[in-house]
Design a protein around this motif. Structure first.
Motif, PDB file in Angstrom:
ATOM      1  N   GLU A  48     -42.855  34.525   2.230  1.00 21.14           N
ATOM      2  CA  GLU A  48     -41.925  35.636   2.353  1.00 21.14           C
ATOM      3  C   GLU A  48     -41.833  36.418   1.043  1.00 21.14           C
ATOM      4  O   GLU A  48     -42.033  35.884  -0.043  1.00 21.14           O
ATOM      5  CB  GLU A  48     -40.534  35.123   2.723  1.00 21.14           C
ATOM      6  N   ASP A  49     -41.511  37.705   1.158  1.00 24.34           N
ATOM      7  CA  ASP A  49     -41.266  38.542  -0.018  1.00 24.34           C
ATOM      8  C   ASP A  49     -39.859  38.250  -0.538  1.00 24.34           C
ATOM      9  O   ASP A  49     -38.950  37.945   0.238  1.00 24.34           O
ATOM     10  CB  ASP A  49     -41.380  40.023   0.343  1.00 24.34           C
ATOM     11  N   TYR A  50     -39.666  38.334  -1.852  1.00 23.13           N
ATOM     12  CA  TYR A  50     -38.342  38.085  -2.425  1.00 23.13           C
ATOM     13  C   TYR A  50     -38.183  38.843  -3.730  1.00 23.13           C
ATOM     14  O   TYR A  50     -39.146  39.328  -4.322  1.00 23.13           O
ATOM     15  CB  TYR A  50     -38.109  36.589  -2.648  1.00 23.13           C
ATOM     16  N   THR A  51     -36.927  38.942  -4.186  1.00 24.05           N
ATOM     17  CA  THR A  51     -36.589  39.546  -5.470  1.00 24.05           C
ATOM     18  C   THR A  51     -35.644  38.592  -6.197  1.00 24.05           C
ATOM     19  O   THR A  51     -34.665  38.129  -5.620  1.00 24.05           O
ATOM     20  CB  THR A  51     -35.897  40.908  -5.279  1.00 24.05           C
ATOM     21  N   ILE A  52     -35.939  38.313  -7.450  1.00 16.53           N
ATOM     22  CA  ILE A  52     -35.102  37.429  -8.267  1.00 16.53           C
ATOM     23  C   ILE A  52     -34.652  38.208  -9.496  1.00 16.53           C
ATOM     24  O   ILE A  52     -35.459  38.864 -10.152  1.00 16.53           O
ATOM     25  CB  ILE A  52     -35.873  36.171  -8.710  1.00 16.53           C
ATOM     26  N   VAL A  53     -33.346  38.139  -9.813  1.00 18.41           N
ATOM     27  CA  VAL A  53     -32.805  38.756 -11.022  1.00 18.41           C
ATOM     28  C   VAL A  53     -32.421  37.634 -11.973  1.00 18.41           C
ATOM     29  O   VAL A  53     -31.561  36.814 -11.662  1.00 18.41           O
ATOM     30  CB  VAL A  53     -31.579  39.641 -10.706  1.00 18.41           C
ATOM     31  N   LYS A  54     -33.072  37.593 -13.130  1.00 16.51           N
ATOM     32  CA  LYS A  54     -32.780  36.579 -14.139  1.00 16.51           C
ATOM     33  C   LYS A  54     -31.846  37.175 -15.178  1.00 16.51           C
ATOM     34  O   LYS A  54     -32.032  38.307 -15.605  1.00 16.51           O
ATOM     35  CB  LYS A  54     -34.075  36.116 -14.819  1.00 16.51           C
ATOM     36  N   ASN A  55     -30.842  36.437 -15.596  1.00 17.46           N
ATOM     37  CA  ASN A  55     -29.867  36.858 -16.604  1.00 17.46           C
ATOM     38  C   ASN A  55     -29.237  38.204 -16.254  1.00 17.46           C
ATOM     39  O   ASN A  55     -29.324  39.159 -17.037  1.00 17.46           O
ATOM     40  CB  ASN A  55     -30.509  36.930 -17.994  1.00 17.46           C
ATOM     41  N   PRO A  56     -28.600  38.344 -15.087  1.00 15.23           N
ATOM     42  CA  PRO A  56     -28.057  39.650 -14.698  1.00 15.23           C
ATOM     43  C   PRO A  56     -26.972  40.135 -15.646  1.00 15.23           C
ATOM     44  O   PRO A  56     -26.132  39.372 -16.083  1.00 15.23           O
ATOM     45  CB  PRO A  56     -27.489  39.398 -13.303  1.00 15.23           C
ATOM     46  N   GLY A  57     -27.036  41.421 -15.985  1.00 12.97           N
ATOM     47  CA  GLY A  57     -26.023  42.052 -16.823  1.00 12.97           C
ATOM     48  C   GLY A  57     -26.202  41.857 -18.306  1.00 12.97           C
ATOM     49  O   GLY A  57     -25.386  42.322 -19.088  1.00 12.97           O
ATOM     50  N   GLU A  59     -28.909  41.809 -21.922  1.00 13.80           N
ATOM     51  CA  GLU A  59     -30.055  42.541 -22.459  1.00 13.80           C
ATOM     52  C   GLU A  59     -31.375  41.865 -22.117  1.00 13.80           C
ATOM     53  O   GLU A  59     -32.421  42.494 -22.104  1.00 13.80           O
ATOM     54  CB  GLU A  59     -29.926  42.688 -23.970  1.00 13.80           C
ATOM     55  N   GLN A  60     -31.340  40.565 -21.816  1.00 13.49           N
ATOM     56  CA  GLN A  60     -32.548  39.825 -21.472  1.00 13.49           C
ATOM     57  C   GLN A  60     -32.806  39.795 -19.969  1.00 13.49           C
ATOM     58  O   GLN A  60     -33.619  39.009 -19.492  1.00 13.49           O
ATOM     59  CB  GLN A  60     -32.462  38.380 -21.972  1.00 13.49           C
ATOM     60  N   MET A  61     -32.146  40.667 -19.212  1.00 10.92           N
ATOM     61  CA  MET A  61     -32.293  40.669 -17.755  1.00 10.92           C
ATOM     62  C   MET A  61     -33.729  41.009 -17.363  1.00 10.92           C
ATOM     63  O   MET A  61     -34.350  41.884 -17.949  1.00 10.92           O
ATOM     64  CB  MET A  61     -31.342  41.677 -17.118  1.00 10.92           C
ATOM     65  N   GLU A  62     -34.237  40.279 -16.371  1.00  6.08           N
ATOM     66  CA  GLU A  62     -35.563  40.532 -15.819  1.00  6.08           C
ATOM     67  C   GLU A  62     -35.468  40.539 -14.304  1.00  6.08           C
ATOM     68  O   GLU A  62     -34.683  39.784 -13.731  1.00  6.08           O
ATOM     69  CB  GLU A  62     -36.557  39.450 -16.244  1.00  6.08           C
ATOM     70  N   ILE A  63     -36.247  41.389 -13.675  1.00  6.76           N
ATOM     71  CA  ILE A  63     -36.284  41.461 -12.214  1.00  6.76           C
ATOM     72  C   ILE A  63     -37.697  41.099 -11.776  1.00  6.76           C
ATOM     73  O   ILE A  63     -38.659  41.744 -12.186  1.00  6.76           O
ATOM     74  CB  ILE A  63     -35.909  42.864 -11.718  1.00  6.76           C
ATOM     75  N   LEU A  64     -37.818  40.036 -10.973  1.00  7.12           N
ATOM     76  CA  LEU A  64     -39.110  39.600 -10.455  1.00  7.12           C
ATOM     77  C   LEU A  64     -39.182  39.951  -8.980  1.00  7.12           C
ATOM     78  O   LEU A  64     -38.295  39.569  -8.211  1.00  7.12           O
ATOM     79  CB  LEU A  64     -39.285  38.095 -10.636  1.00  7.12           C
ATOM     80  N   ILE A  65     -40.217  40.680  -8.580  1.00  4.84           N
ATOM     81  CA  ILE A  65     -40.386  41.097  -7.188  1.00  4.84           C
ATOM     82  C   ILE A  65     -41.715  40.563  -6.689  1.00  4.84           C
ATOM     83  O   ILE A  65     -42.763  40.817  -7.292  1.00  4.84           O
ATOM     84  CB  ILE A  65     -40.350  42.632  -7.058  1.00  4.84           C
ATOM     85  N   LYS A  66     -41.675  39.808  -5.586  1.00  2.00           N
ATOM     86  CA  LYS A  66     -42.900  39.283  -4.973  1.00  2.00           C
ATOM     87  C   LYS A  66     -43.127  40.002  -3.659  1.00  2.00           C
ATOM     88  O   LYS A  66     -42.288  39.969  -2.769  1.00  2.00           O
ATOM     89  CB  LYS A  66     -42.794  37.791  -4.729  1.00  2.00           C
ATOM     90  N   LYS A  67     -44.267  40.655  -3.541  1.00  4.32           N
ATOM     91  CA  LYS A  67     -44.670  41.313  -2.298  1.00  4.32           C
ATOM     92  C   LYS A  67     -46.056  40.784  -1.952  1.00  4.32           C
ATOM     93  O   LYS A  67     -47.032  41.083  -2.643  1.00  4.32           O
ATOM     94  CB  LYS A  67     -44.722  42.830  -2.459  1.00  4.32           C
ATOM     95  N   GLY A  68     -46.131  39.980  -0.905  1.00  3.64           N
ATOM     96  CA  GLY A  68     -47.408  39.362  -0.554  1.00  3.64           C
ATOM     97  C   GLY A  68     -47.805  38.362  -1.613  1.00  3.64           C
ATOM     98  O   GLY A  68     -47.055  37.459  -1.953  1.00  3.64           O
TER      99      GLY A  68
END
Length: 108
Positions: A48-57, A59-68
């Motif tokens: 499945e596709d998903y989105t993960i937000v690490k350390n939200p809010g 300065e070290q926030m990262e957004i990981l998006i998996k598509k396929g």
């Protein structure tokens, strides 16, 4: 009556090393399974596709998006990058109500 001699075979030192390797491999696999279940990361191994937000809010926030099979990483900053699009900036805040509805409030 003839005397029988019983000779004990000498232990092979390499067999001990192979046994330690087997134990280490079992331990490593058990540790990986424990970490995946502890941090609830089972979706990483799903199709499945998903989105993960690490350390939200932060300065070290990262957004990981998996598509396929492709995984993209975005790091928000004050200025956006024109090259590969791997940077972004904060444009608003989203709130989730008790009913499950999500409200987006853009920043000016």
């Amino acid at each position: 009556m003839p005397r029988r001699r019983f000779y004990e075979e000498e232990p092979d030192p390499s067999s001990l090393v192979s046994n330690l390797f087997d134990v280490a491999m079992v331990f490593a696999v058990a540790l990986m399974v424990a970490l995946v279940t502890k941090f609830n990361m089972t979706e990483v191994f799903s199709k499945e596709d998903y989105t993960i937000v690490k350390n939200p809010g932060t300065e070290q926030m990262e957004i990981l998006i998996k598509k396929g099979d492709k995984v993209e990483k975005y790091t928000p900053s004050e200025t956006s990058s024109e090259g590969d699009g791997s940077k972004g900036k904060r444009v608003g805040v989203a709130y989730q109500l008790e009913s499950g509805e999500i409200i987006y409030v853009p920043e000016e």
